[in-house]
Design a protein around this motif. Structure first.
Motif, mmCIF file in Angstrom:
data_model
loop_
_atom_site.group_PDB
_atom_site.id
_atom_site.type_symbol
_atom_site.label_atom_id
_atom_site.label_comp_id
_atom_site.label_asym_id
_atom_site.label_seq_id
_atom_site.Cartn_x
_atom_site.Cartn_y
_atom_site.Cartn_z
ATOM 1 N N THR A 75 -1.944 -5.676 21.295
ATOM 2 C CA THR A 75 -1.308 -5.268 22.552
ATOM 3 C C THR A 75 -1.366 -3.753 22.679
ATOM 4 N N LEU A 76 -1.195 -3.278 23.888
ATOM 5 C CA LEU A 76 -1.149 -1.844 24.133
ATOM 6 C C LEU A 76 0.002 -1.226 23.336
ATOM 7 N N GLN A 77 1.111 -1.939 23.263
ATOM 8 C CA GLN A 77 2.283 -1.481 22.511
ATOM 9 C C GLN A 77 1.944 -1.308 21.023
ATOM 10 N N GLU A 78 1.225 -2.271 20.459
ATOM 11 C CA GLU A 78 0.833 -2.168 19.049
ATOM 12 C C GLU A 78 -0.086 -0.968 18.833
ATOM 13 N N ARG A 79 -1.001 -0.739 19.768
ATOM 14 C CA ARG A 79 -1.937 0.385 19.632
ATOM 15 C C ARG A 79 -1.225 1.724 19.757
ATOM 16 N N LYS A 80 -0.296 1.808 20.720
ATOM 17 C CA LYS A 80 0.397 3.084 20.972
ATOM 18 C C LYS A 80 1.437 3.408 19.906
ATOM 19 N N HIS A 84 7.606 -4.351 15.896
ATOM 20 C CA HIS A 84 6.511 -5.126 15.315
ATOM 21 C C HIS A 84 6.877 -5.672 13.930
ATOM 22 N N VAL A 85 8.108 -5.435 13.506
ATOM 23 C CA VAL A 85 8.532 -5.846 12.170
ATOM 24 C C VAL A 85 9.316 -7.152 12.258
#
Length: 137
Positions: A27-32, A39-40
């Motif tokens: 996701t964009l969130q994971e990349r940013k 994410h934990v």
């Protein structure tokens, strides 16, 4: 004398297209924000991060993640489902670490790899505990 020509706008480079193909499931969130507590999902990782941070906002988010995990268990999440969730997160984090290395974000990648190691140990420990419980029954 020649009049300088305006440069043509460049098309997106092939590496961008290749990265989207290779890392598209992130996701964009994971990349940013790869190190975000959002994410934990691992109790062991949450405990590790809680012990290693003094930031009150990070602690609050981690405590919220721990409460969410507890609510999931209270609502019937089984150890098998938890193990499946951990395995899925490990797969995503492995892809995330590769993405971060590709983007020359080594420090973040190292922290994601540390998260993976903690989750792998948690899986091993949990499986061992479940095996021992079954042996006693």
């Amino acid at each position: 004398s020649r009049v300088p020509q305006a440069r043509k706008p460049q098309r997106p480079s092939q590496p961008n297209a290749q990265m989207n193909k290779q890392f598209g499931e992130l996701t964009l969130q994971e990349r940013k924000t790869p190190l975000s507590a959002q994410h934990v999902i691992s109790e062991a990782v949450i405990n590790h991060l809680l012990a290693s941070t003094s930031d009150p906002m990070v602690k609050m988010t981690l405590n919220n993640q721990m409460m969410l995990l507890q609510v999931n268990f209270d609502n019937g999440m089984t150890p098998d489902v938890y193990l499946t969730n951990l395995s899925a997160r490990i797969s995503r984090d492995m892809l995330l670490s590769k993405y971060l290395l590709t983007c020359k974000r080594q420090n973040e990648a190292a922290k994601v790899v540390e998260r993976i190691k903690i989750m792998k140990k948690e899986i091993t420990d949990l499986k061992e505990m479940l095996t021992n419980q079954q042996a006693k029954s």
